[in-house]
Scaffold this motif. Structure first.
Motif, PDB file in Angstrom:
ATOM      1  N   PRO A 137       5.172  -0.068  -3.439  1.00  0.00           N
ATOM      2  CA  PRO A 137       4.679   1.267  -3.821  1.00  0.00           C
ATOM      3  C   PRO A 137       4.991   1.530  -5.302  1.00  0.00           C
ATOM      4  CG  PRO A 137       5.963   1.358  -1.786  1.00  0.00           C
ATOM      5  CD  PRO A 137       6.145  -0.024  -2.350  1.00  0.00           C
ATOM      6  N   ARG A 138       4.022   2.130  -6.016  1.00  0.00           N
ATOM      7  CA  ARG A 138       4.164   2.278  -7.467  1.00  0.00           C
ATOM      8  C   ARG A 138       3.924   3.720  -7.929  1.00  0.00           C
ATOM      9  NH1 ARG A 138       1.070  -1.516  -5.645  1.00  0.00           N
ATOM     10  NH2 ARG A 138      -0.872  -0.572  -6.348  1.00  0.00           N
ATOM     11  N   PRO A 139       4.577   4.691  -7.286  1.00  0.00           N
ATOM     12  CA  PRO A 139       4.368   6.091  -7.678  1.00  0.00           C
ATOM     13  C   PRO A 139       4.948   6.362  -9.065  1.00  0.00           C
ATOM     14  CG  PRO A 139       6.219   5.922  -6.175  1.00  0.00           C
ATOM     15  CD  PRO A 139       5.617   4.547  -6.255  1.00  0.00           C
ATOM     16  N   VAL A 140       4.477   7.400  -9.706  1.00  0.00           N
ATOM     17  CA  VAL A 140       4.994   7.761 -11.034  1.00  0.00           C
ATOM     18  C   VAL A 140       6.509   7.924 -10.979  1.00  0.00           C
ATOM     19  CG1 VAL A 140       2.973   8.833 -12.091  1.00  0.00           C
ATOM     20  CG2 VAL A 140       4.429  10.182 -10.576  1.00  0.00           C
ATOM     21  N   HIS A 162      -7.104   4.189 -12.578  1.00  0.00           N
ATOM     22  CA  HIS A 162      -5.696   4.601 -12.449  1.00  0.00           C
ATOM     23  C   HIS A 162      -4.884   3.471 -11.837  1.00  0.00           C
ATOM     24  CE1 HIS A 162      -4.864   5.431  -8.083  1.00  0.00           C
ATOM     25  NE2 HIS A 162      -6.170   5.571  -7.992  1.00  0.00           N
ATOM     26  N   TYR A 163      -3.591   3.416 -12.183  1.00  0.00           N
ATOM     27  CA  TYR A 163      -2.747   2.337 -11.649  1.00  0.00           C
ATOM     28  C   TYR A 163      -1.542   2.841 -10.868  1.00  0.00           C
ATOM     29  CZ  TYR A 163       0.504   2.906 -15.622  1.00  0.00           C
ATOM     30  OH  TYR A 163       1.405   3.396 -16.530  1.00  0.00           O
ATOM     31  N   ASP A 164      -1.340   4.151 -10.804  1.00  0.00           N
ATOM     32  CA  ASP A 164      -0.261   4.694  -9.975  1.00  0.00           C
ATOM     33  C   ASP A 164      -0.700   4.684  -8.513  1.00  0.00           C
ATOM     34  OD1 ASP A 164      -2.210   6.715 -10.780  1.00  0.00           O
ATOM     35  OD2 ASP A 164      -0.982   8.146  -9.660  1.00  0.00           O
ATOM     36  N   THR A 165       0.281   4.738  -7.606  1.00  0.00           N
ATOM     37  CA  THR A 165      -0.061   4.875  -6.187  1.00  0.00           C
ATOM     38  C   THR A 165       0.366   6.246  -5.675  1.00  0.00           C
ATOM     39  OG1 THR A 165       1.997   3.741  -5.584  1.00  0.00           O
ATOM     40  CG2 THR A 165      -0.024   2.429  -5.559  1.00  0.00           C
ATOM     41  N   ASN A 166      -0.230   6.592  -4.557  1.00  0.00           N
ATOM     42  CA  ASN A 166      -0.026   7.883  -3.893  1.00  0.00           C
ATOM     43  C   ASN A 166       1.450   8.273  -3.842  1.00  0.00           C
ATOM     44  OD1 ASN A 166       0.546   9.487  -1.340  1.00  0.00           O
ATOM     45  ND2 ASN A 166      -1.669   9.677  -1.488  1.00  0.00           N
ATOM     46  N   THR A 178       6.961   5.099   2.172  1.00  0.00           N
ATOM     47  CA  THR A 178       6.386   4.252   3.225  1.00  0.00           C
ATOM     48  C   THR A 178       6.115   2.862   2.636  1.00  0.00           C
ATOM     49  OG1 THR A 178       4.054   4.677   2.700  1.00  0.00           O
ATOM     50  CG2 THR A 178       5.189   6.321   4.059  1.00  0.00           C
ATOM     51  N   SER A 179       5.434   2.022   3.395  1.00  0.00           N
ATOM     52  CA  SER A 179       5.077   0.688   2.890  1.00  0.00           C
ATOM     53  C   SER A 179       3.739   0.708   2.140  1.00  0.00           C
ATOM     54  CB  SER A 179       4.988  -0.307   4.054  1.00  0.00           C
ATOM     55  OG  SER A 179       3.982   0.111   4.974  1.00  0.00           O
ATOM     56  N   TYR A 180       3.245   1.892   1.822  1.00  0.00           N
ATOM     57  CA  TYR A 180       1.930   2.027   1.180  1.00  0.00           C
ATOM     58  C   TYR A 180       1.884   1.305  -0.180  1.00  0.00           C
ATOM     59  CZ  TYR A 180      -2.091   4.227  -1.070  1.00  0.00           C
ATOM     60  OH  TYR A 180      -3.269   4.446  -1.718  1.00  0.00           O
ATOM     61  N   ASN A 240     -13.260   5.881   6.920  1.00  0.00           N
ATOM     62  CA  ASN A 240     -12.335   5.899   5.774  1.00  0.00           C
ATOM     63  C   ASN A 240     -10.869   5.809   6.213  1.00  0.00           C
ATOM     64  OD1 ASN A 240     -12.271   5.784   2.976  1.00  0.00           O
ATOM     65  ND2 ASN A 240     -12.239   7.993   2.674  1.00  0.00           N
ATOM     66  N   VAL A 241     -10.606   5.140   7.325  1.00  0.00           N
ATOM     67  CA  VAL A 241      -9.245   5.160   7.893  1.00  0.00           C
ATOM     68  C   VAL A 241      -8.197   4.434   7.055  1.00  0.00           C
ATOM     69  CG1 VAL A 241      -9.886   5.444  10.317  1.00  0.00           C
ATOM     70  CG2 VAL A 241      -9.756   3.144   9.348  1.00  0.00           C
ATOM     71  N   PHE A 242      -8.641   3.537   6.154  1.00  0.00           N
ATOM     72  CA  PHE A 242      -7.645   2.802   5.364  1.00  0.00           C
ATOM     73  C   PHE A 242      -7.196   3.588   4.131  1.00  0.00           C
ATOM     74  CE2 PHE A 242     -10.133  -1.164   6.861  1.00  0.00           C
ATOM     75  CZ  PHE A 242      -9.500  -1.127   8.088  1.00  0.00           C
ATOM     76  N   TRP A 243      -7.966   4.616   3.779  1.00  0.00           N
ATOM     77  CA  TRP A 243      -7.687   5.380   2.550  1.00  0.00           C
ATOM     78  C   TRP A 243      -6.408   6.205   2.710  1.00  0.00           C
ATOM     79  CZ3 TRP A 243      -9.226  10.926   1.772  1.00  0.00           C
ATOM     80  CH2 TRP A 243      -8.958  11.366   0.472  1.00  0.00           C
ATOM     81  N   HIS A 244      -5.497   6.046   1.755  1.00  0.00           N
ATOM     82  CA  HIS A 244      -4.231   6.794   1.771  1.00  0.00           C
ATOM     83  C   HIS A 244      -3.458   6.595   3.065  1.00  0.00           C
ATOM     84  CE1 HIS A 244      -5.082   9.796  -1.752  1.00  0.00           C
ATOM     85  NE2 HIS A 244      -5.071   8.537  -2.109  1.00  0.00           N
ATOM     86  N   THR A 245      -3.493   5.338   3.538  1.00  0.00           N
ATOM     87  CA  THR A 245      -2.634   4.989   4.669  1.00  0.00           C
ATOM     88  C   THR A 245      -2.003   3.633   4.357  1.00  0.00           C
ATOM     89  OG1 THR A 245      -4.196   3.656   5.972  1.00  0.00           O
ATOM     90  CG2 THR A 245      -4.302   6.060   6.249  1.00  0.00           C
ATOM     91  N   THR A 246      -0.996   3.277   5.142  1.00  0.00           N
ATOM     92  CA  THR A 246      -0.332   1.986   4.930  1.00  0.00           C
ATOM     93  C   THR A 246      -1.250   0.816   5.277  1.00  0.00           C
ATOM     94  OG1 THR A 246       0.640   2.208   7.128  1.00  0.00           O
ATOM     95  CG2 THR A 246       1.991   2.915   5.248  1.00  0.00           C
ATOM     96  N   GLN A 247      -2.442   1.117   5.778  1.00  0.00           N
ATOM     97  CA  GLN A 247      -3.423   0.047   6.052  1.00  0.00           C
ATOM     98  C   GLN A 247      -4.215  -0.362   4.812  1.00  0.00           C
ATOM     99  OE1 GLN A 247      -5.447   0.377  10.107  1.00  0.00           O
ATOM    100  NE2 GLN A 247      -4.799   2.475   9.758  1.00  0.00           N
TER     101      GLN A 247
END
Ligand SMILES: [Zn+2]
Length: 349
Positions: A81-84, A141-145, A151-153, A308-315
């Motif tokens: 995970p790569r959040p700001v 963008h290169y940051d993550t949610n 989580t493992s997102y 769109n089930v994979f969007w913004h989920t650990t999937q």
């Protein structure tokens, strides 16, 4: 990440045009309208302006290595995970910079004031000059949610795919003087909402439009202040473009004629079946430029897995992606740039 206030499917069936308003997103009731009413009201799936003065189809198709781009996706995802503000975020900053050695790179650093406090934000801009007066910007963008940071997102599609795409675009642009506009690649930061906005299945605490796009908004403000905005001929955004089942949306917040040029580029390369079967209204990093009168387009596939089930989920993991999709989008972006280079004059803003 993006907002989707409403969704319209355009389905051409047996010669009949059926318009289906689709409430496919369980969270759609919580989505808020992106703040781009002027652009949204004038753009449509139909071309209403004068015919585009397109240059003739000439030259070999652009080169883009989808396998190498896919390797970059895997490299980025490995950081986790790569959040700001995180250590992993710092690692991906260094990863991007390490692939731009010798290029003309500008760092745009500032502190964002967010609902969760202050965060360091780091936009990375690589510039490849051209012979024509004007600039084409390509951004990701290169940051993550942020709300999913514990989580493992890993955001393989949402953040990593388009950032990897830009690294491979840099490989194609490097060391070849462009007989056209200068191309600036922007890896922008802090696109994702800091507070939960409902998109990740978490309770809504803040609308996306009031708590997102921190990095690219800073770039747009800076370029407006120093006059750069006037030189930008087109702003092309890539987001969620690695899906193996690739269907790029036609976005009503984007500039209609620029979407037409992208469609033409796809057609010339034989990839038109991956473009514009759906029409969507997308709030994303292009919005600050649309607001400033810059022709802008979002290349996004906002149907990532069934419903769109994979969007913004650990999937959202690498196994859902395909190097072919990266190659298609990368090639279409390069072909779009080549067409824009030769369109003289470009349509009015
Ligand atoms: Zn996202």
């Amino acid at each position: 990440m993006v907002t989707r206030p409403k969704v319209v499917h355009w389905m051409l069936l047996a010669g009949a045009l059926a318009i289906v308003a689709c409430d496919r997103d369980k969270d759609s009731a919580q989505d808020k309208t992106a703040a781009t009413p002027a652009a949204a009201s004038t753009a449509s799936a139909d071309t209403t302006g004068p015919p585009l003065a397109l240059p003739s189809d000439s030259g070999p198709p652009p080169s883009f290595d989808g396998d190498r781009a896919m390797q970059y996706v895997k490299d980025i995802v490995k950081f986790g995970p790569r959040p700001v503000g995180s250590a992993n975020h710092k690692k991906v900053e260094e990863f991007i910079a390490s692939h731009l050695k010798g290029d003309q790179v500008e760092d745009d650093n500032f502190t964002a004031d967010t609902p969760e406090g202050k965060f360091p934000v780091h936009n990375i801009i690589a510039k490849y000059p051209g012979t024509k007066d004007g600039i084409i910007v390509i951004a990701s963008h290169y940051d993550t949610n942020y709300p999913l940071r514990k989580t493992s997102y890993v955001g393989a599609n949402d953040g990593a795919s388009s950032s990897a795409l830009l690294l491979e675009l840099a490989n194609q642009l490097r060391g070849k003087p462009r007989d056209g506009y200068g191309v600036w690649l922007v890896w922008d930061d802090a696109e994702e909402a800091i507070k939960p906005d409902g998109s990740g299945g978490l309770p809504q605490e803040m609308p996306f439009k009031d708590d997102s796009l921190y990095g690219i908004t800073h770039v747009a403000e800076k370029w407006q202040a120093d006059g750069t905005v006037k030189k930008i001929k087109a702003f092309l955004l890539a987001d969620m473009i690695g899906d193996a089942d690739l269907n790029i949306d036609r976005d009503t917040n984007s500039t209609s004629w620029l979407e037409d040029v992208i469609g033409e580029a796809a057609k010339r390369l034989g990839y038109q079946s991956h473009f514009f079967a759906r029409t969507n209204e997308v709030g994303d990093d292009h919005v600050p430029f649309v607001k400033r009168g810059v022709p802008a387009a979002d290349l996004i596939d906002f149907m990532y897995g069934y419903n769109n089930v994979f969007w913004h989920t650990t999937q959202d993991t690498v196994d859902k992606l395909s190097p072919k999709s990266l190659q298609i989008v990368g090639s279409v972006i390069l072909e779009t740039v080549r067409i824009l280079d030769k369109m003289d004059p470009l349509p009015p803003k």
